[in-house]
Design an enzyme around this catalytic site. Sequence first.
Site, PDB file in Angstrom:
ATOM      1  N   HIS A  52       0.835  -1.206   0.000  1.00 13.69           N
ATOM      2  CA  HIS A  52       0.000   0.000   0.000  1.00 13.69           C
ATOM      3  C   HIS A  52       0.868   1.254   0.000  1.00 13.69           C
ATOM      4  O   HIS A  52       1.257   1.752   1.044  1.00 13.69           O
ATOM      5  CB  HIS A  52      -0.900  -0.031   1.250  1.00 13.69           C
ATOM      6  CG  HIS A  52      -2.039   0.924   1.191  1.00 13.69           C
ATOM      7  ND1 HIS A  52      -3.282   0.628   1.693  1.00 13.69           N
ATOM      8  CD2 HIS A  52      -2.136   2.184   0.696  1.00 13.69           C
ATOM      9  CE1 HIS A  52      -4.090   1.661   1.518  1.00 13.69           C
ATOM     10  NE2 HIS A  52      -3.412   2.632   0.918  1.00 13.69           N
ATOM     11  N   HIS A  54       1.438   5.172  -1.959  1.00 13.25           N
ATOM     12  CA  HIS A  54       0.982   6.196  -2.905  1.00 13.25           C
ATOM     13  C   HIS A  54       2.220   6.880  -3.478  1.00 13.25           C
ATOM     14  O   HIS A  54       2.938   7.571  -2.765  1.00 13.25           O
ATOM     15  CB  HIS A  54       0.073   7.212  -2.209  1.00 13.25           C
ATOM     16  CG  HIS A  54      -1.200   6.611  -1.711  1.00 13.25           C
ATOM     17  ND1 HIS A  54      -2.306   6.431  -2.511  1.00 13.25           N
ATOM     18  CD2 HIS A  54      -1.542   6.114  -0.487  1.00 13.25           C
ATOM     19  CE1 HIS A  54      -3.284   5.858  -1.806  1.00 13.25           C
ATOM     20  NE2 HIS A  54      -2.839   5.652  -0.574  1.00 13.25           N
ATOM     21  N   LEU A  55       2.446   6.663  -4.771  1.00  7.91           N
ATOM     22  CA  LEU A  55       3.616   7.267  -5.420  1.00  7.91           C
ATOM     23  C   LEU A  55       3.241   8.560  -6.140  1.00  7.91           C
ATOM     24  O   LEU A  55       4.118   9.287  -6.607  1.00  7.91           O
ATOM     25  CB  LEU A  55       4.259   6.277  -6.382  1.00  7.91           C
ATOM     26  CG  LEU A  55       4.903   5.050  -5.725  1.00  7.91           C
ATOM     27  CD1 LEU A  55       5.473   4.107  -6.786  1.00  7.91           C
ATOM     28  CD2 LEU A  55       6.002   5.462  -4.742  1.00  7.91           C
ATOM     29  N   ASP A 146      -8.671   2.418  -3.364  1.00 11.10           N
ATOM     30  CA  ASP A 146      -8.199   3.016  -2.109  1.00 11.10           C
ATOM     31  C   ASP A 146      -8.260   4.536  -2.121  1.00 11.10           C
ATOM     32  O   ASP A 146      -7.901   5.187  -3.088  1.00 11.10           O
ATOM     33  CB  ASP A 146      -6.760   2.590  -1.815  1.00 11.10           C
ATOM     34  CG  ASP A 146      -6.268   3.223  -0.534  1.00 11.10           C
ATOM     35  OD1 ASP A 146      -6.841   2.913   0.531  1.00 11.10           O
ATOM     36  OD2 ASP A 146      -5.372   4.076  -0.587  1.00 11.10           O
ATOM     37  N   HIS A 226      -5.573  -1.128   5.595  1.00 13.37           N
ATOM     38  CA  HIS A 226      -5.437  -0.327   6.819  1.00 13.37           C
ATOM     39  C   HIS A 226      -6.527  -0.505   7.897  1.00 13.37           C
ATOM     40  O   HIS A 226      -7.240   0.421   8.229  1.00 13.37           O
ATOM     41  CB  HIS A 226      -5.278   1.153   6.496  1.00 13.37           C
ATOM     42  CG  HIS A 226      -6.167   1.692   5.404  1.00 13.37           C
ATOM     43  ND1 HIS A 226      -7.527   1.506   5.370  1.00 13.37           N
ATOM     44  CD2 HIS A 226      -5.854   2.440   4.309  1.00 13.37           C
ATOM     45  CE1 HIS A 226      -8.011   2.105   4.306  1.00 13.37           C
ATOM     46  NE2 HIS A 226      -7.033   2.684   3.642  1.00 13.37           N
ATOM     47  N   ASN A 272      -6.450   8.897   6.999  1.00 16.42           N
ATOM     48  CA  ASN A 272      -7.679   8.155   6.770  1.00 16.42           C
ATOM     49  C   ASN A 272      -7.350   6.689   6.511  1.00 16.42           C
ATOM     50  O   ASN A 272      -6.637   6.396   5.560  1.00 16.42           O
ATOM     51  CB  ASN A 272      -8.419   8.736   5.558  1.00 16.42           C
ATOM     52  CG  ASN A 272      -9.807   8.178   5.428  1.00 16.42           C
ATOM     53  OD1 ASN A 272     -10.347   7.595   6.357  1.00 16.42           O
ATOM     54  ND2 ASN A 272     -10.396   8.340   4.257  1.00 16.42           N
ATOM     55  N   ASP A 299       0.766   2.588   3.695  1.00 17.68           N
ATOM     56  CA  ASP A 299      -0.128   3.677   3.261  1.00 17.68           C
ATOM     57  C   ASP A 299       0.645   4.999   3.168  1.00 17.68           C
ATOM     58  O   ASP A 299       0.124   6.069   3.495  1.00 17.68           O
ATOM     59  CB  ASP A 299      -1.333   3.828   4.199  1.00 17.68           C
ATOM     60  CG  ASP A 299      -2.472   4.637   3.555  1.00 17.68           C
ATOM     61  OD1 ASP A 299      -2.350   5.003   2.362  1.00 17.68           O
ATOM     62  OD2 ASP A 299      -3.462   4.905   4.252  1.00 17.68           O
ATOM     63  N   GLY A 318      -3.427  11.850   5.264  1.00 11.96           N
ATOM     64  CA  GLY A 318      -2.321  10.970   4.920  1.00 11.96           C
ATOM     65  C   GLY A 318      -0.985  11.389   5.488  1.00 11.96           C
ATOM     66  O   GLY A 318      -0.768  12.564   5.785  1.00 11.96           O
TER      67      GLY A 318
END
Lengths: 424, 314
Positions: A52, A54-55, A146, A226, A272, A299, A318
């Site tokens: 998990h 985020h790029l 997601d 998550h 979140n 995450d 985030g």
Amino acid sequence: MTDYLIKGASVLGGEPRDVLLREGLIADGSSSGAEVVDADGLVMLPGLVDLHTHLREPGREDAETVETGTRAAAMGGFTAVHAMANTEPVADTAGVVEQVWRLGTEAGYCDVQPVGAVTVGLAGERLAELGAMADSAARVRVFSDDGKCVSDPVLMRRALEYVKAFDGVVAQHAQEPRLTEDAQMNEGELSGRLGLRGWPAVAEESIIARDCLLAAHVGSRLHVCHVSTAGSVEIVRWAKSKGWPVTAEVCPHHLLLTDELAASYDPIFKVNPPLRSATDVEALRAGLADGTIDVVATDHAPHPHEDKDCEWQAAAFGMLGLETALSIVQTTMVDAGLLDWAGVAERMSTTPARIGRLAGQGRPLEVGEPANVVLYDPSVSRVVDASELASLSRNTPYAGMELPGRVVATFLRGRPTVLDGKLC
Amino acid sequence: MKKHLLSAADLSRDDAELVLATAEELRSLADRPIKKLPALRGRTVVNLFFEDSTRTRISFEAAAKRLSADVINFSAKGSSLSKGESLKDTALTLEAMGADAVVVRHWASGAPHLLAHAGWARSSVVNAGDGTHEHPTQALLDAFTMTRHLGSLDGRRVAIVGDVLHSRVARSNALLLTTLGAEVTLVAPPTLLPYGVEGWGVETSYDLDAVLPKADVLMMLRVQRERMNAAFFPSVREYSRRYGVDARRMATLQDHTIVMHPGPMIRGMEISADVADSERSVIVEQVTNGVAVRMAVLYLLLGGSQPAIGGDDA
């Protein structure tokens, strides 16, 4: 290609021994000509796999790029990350997932395995072309909206059924949307006092319960993203006791931080699902220890400064996670006696690789296996300095906090991405 | 007192009593022909309003002007949906202009807290209402009004009735009145009480009629009609029947009990016209007292025991 002889590493926390990395594999035989890496006192783990991440690329290159995100991943000991689909454009077509996959390959710091969106544009209305993404060069196996929940029960059922055709898994962001409209933090006594709209545990737990039942009904793999509440742990434990094909992840921040931090109104702690109570933290640790929760996933959610340097309500959800994950797991699980290093390897490498169907990752540290390894020094500690992170963004909730451990080296198929604690 | 007034919880009992005593002195000013003191001459007070509230702004403006401060009104448009200039840039601007105190009204809970603690500005920050969080000067003026009618609040029973969930007035009053020794009961349908209110250290009740005969103060809160669309209650009629105060209910109050409302009122919803205009009603007096209390707050935060000139802590 340089060979490396890693001397005196404590493999999975066991007795020190030498490990030879040759031609991208863990090898035996002569180590002549190999560069020696002194691993005295270091723990060797298989390269970590994040389910998990985020790029942000494409679309939010001001927050993170595939290159900067994977540099952060390498610094955190990861050799593979799953890039979430909520980019701009959304990763809901073969074209976008192949772009992300290619960017990862070009950057070369770790394997980038794109996650495909479940629904077109994450809108929750109709299925994206899941098969096309599965058949693409990116070979997508994990599908997730997601950031948003696939809340429509029929759509969720169909997605679960559909991905069986290519051994996929749906990773659900469990958040009942009506119960969480404009929700800002964990619903509890504190949210009432602070005047911040509550995000109740039941909004997560009700979706998890529903999805477990759906997964059992249609015989499909479900992965729960998550997990953040004690109730969610109980529901997953119950589903597993039935033998249902359900897996779950927990984020490092949910293992350490609590909702009390929201009292600062500092949005660095806005995430979140939200930070929960100390009781939830205890239950998550116990769930991770007994295997109810299968994996730790970061995450990792980079945001530019201006999206966090504002009112809580206006701020983005985030926090960063890649470069601190192993330290958080050490302090909350290993040092607390809840998990040994073999357990860490299972939850941060072997199992996430298996859930994501990554063939060359999360393998045993044995001769003939791909040389994806991380060397970690659990005996040192560091004070987290946001400005020193490899990520393009700075939104770490741990700034100024003293955390144990340091990634000394990361090898991706025998090639160092991090050596002496520095990026190669 | 602390440098900022962000929450009623910032006030110790001594602090609160000092504000009330100072307000009592300053209130006499309202009866003089020249309503002005030189206490804050040369100081700059900025009214920073991210949300419209004419009455609160006028009250703070009058308070600052009566203390001879320079007043700048800064209306910063923008909501959670349409972001305007950021709070940070606004704060930096005000800092550059040399504001000594910033009175801030904001739609976001915690915005004054951020303004005070993010390191953007050195001025004192007064919370003039933030989201659904707090409105501490309203609580102070309410306590001041109660004290003028009832004397000490020790052991006095205050019923706060209405939309507690969305009310910053209720939060600040619950904190301040408890500090001052009063016994607070929050009265509302269960849907309009905050989750976890059991931990607030106040009583709660769903039954207005049971609470009325014991109350020394009845404080009615505004209830927006739109709340019924979100299923907080079924209809205006049912809300009024169960939680509105009318002549019949007023008749069950003790003789000395006063009726308050922070305004703006919705007559016929939470309060009937004959109650709002009755002898018991101190609603207009609350407005007068608001100026005196805000003068006291500004005076104590900016001037206090220090001279008005040369007391900069920067």
